[in-house]
Motif scaffolding. Sequence first.
Motif, short mmCIF file in Angstrom:
data_model
loop_
_atom_site.label_atom_id
_atom_site.label_comp_id
_atom_site.label_asym_id
_atom_site.label_seq_id
_atom_site.Cartn_x
_atom_site.Cartn_y
_atom_site.Cartn_z
N TYR A 75 0.93 -1.28 0.17
CA TYR A 75 -0.38 0.07 0.20
C TYR A 75 0.96 0.66 -0.19
O TYR A 75 0.20 1.86 -0.04
CB TYR A 75 -0.82 -0.23 0.78
N GLU A 76 2.40 1.56 0.68
CA GLU A 76 2.84 2.53 0.64
C GLU A 76 3.59 2.53 -1.38
O GLU A 76 3.72 3.47 -1.25
CB GLU A 76 4.04 2.74 1.50
N GLN A 77 3.60 1.65 -1.61
CA GLN A 77 4.54 1.85 -3.22
C GLN A 77 3.09 1.58 -4.29
O GLN A 77 3.11 2.37 -4.64
CB GLN A 77 5.14 0.63 -3.12
N TYR A 78 2.28 1.42 -4.07
CA TYR A 78 0.99 1.04 -4.76
C TYR A 78 -0.11 2.36 -4.41
O TYR A 78 -1.19 1.90 -5.53
CB TYR A 78 1.23 -0.67 -5.30
N GLY A 79 -0.14 1.60 -3.40
CA GLY A 79 -1.90 2.85 -2.88
C GLY A 79 -3.25 2.07 -3.18
O GLY A 79 -2.26 0.15 -3.11
N ARG A 107 0.52 0.01 -10.64
CA ARG A 107 0.86 1.54 -10.75
C ARG A 107 1.25 1.83 -9.28
O ARG A 107 0.63 2.49 -8.22
CB ARG A 107 0.11 2.43 -11.61
N ARG A 108 2.92 2.33 -9.96
CA ARG A 108 3.12 3.12 -8.23
C ARG A 108 2.82 4.18 -7.81
O ARG A 108 2.41 5.02 -8.81
CB ARG A 108 5.03 3.21 -8.48
N LYS A 109 2.48 4.31 -6.38
CA LYS A 109 2.15 6.48 -5.68
C LYS A 109 3.19 7.47 -6.84
O LYS A 109 4.30 6.86 -6.79
CB LYS A 109 2.06 6.70 -4.42
N GLY A 110 2.72 8.21 -7.56
CA GLY A 110 3.51 9.41 -7.91
C GLY A 110 3.85 8.94 -9.17
O GLY A 110 4.51 9.85 -9.71
#
Length: 182
Positions: free
Chosen positions: A78-82, A136-139
């Motif tokens: 969740y930190e990387q991909y949301g 999809r990675r965050k950001g």
Amino acid sequence: MAGSRLERFGTVFTRVRDLMRSGVIKPTEKPIWYDVYEAFPPKRAPLHVKPHTRPSIKKEETVPKIFYREDEVRAKFYEQYGTGPRPLDLSKPSFVSTCQRFLDKYMELKSQSELDDSALFEETGKALLREGVVLRRKGVPPQVAAETRDLVLNLKLKDMLAEQQSVDTYSDKTKEHTTQTL
């Protein structure tokens, strides 16, 4: 008193007795239990006693923190991909979230390989990408995510084309074989 259903202001017996005395309840309509209660009253009257509350010192409850290995992987996911592009669909009992699919694949790869956690995390993302799950990675801008999706679709199309060609060549060979035998 009529609005009170609790036994704060008299017992059920005294309320029924008073309703009968006032004529609201006729003697023919009295409850079955009334005569038994009147003949054999309890030794102590069932009165409502307000519980005594004294100011208590709040005790801190020590609840142990329970963390599983899966929780760490989920947190990193969740930190990387949301949460992903779609909300969770809890109306379907067979619905499996992207995070759960990631976790299942992670555990599968962990049992098969001896990679460290960060490398295993990356390999899990790649394995899901090969299966068609786009993470999809965050950001990351949507353009980069679209390019990744196009790569996956391209790979899938290439696989489908190769499979179709192999089926076509197989059917051509069987046709040739049947015509030669006739």
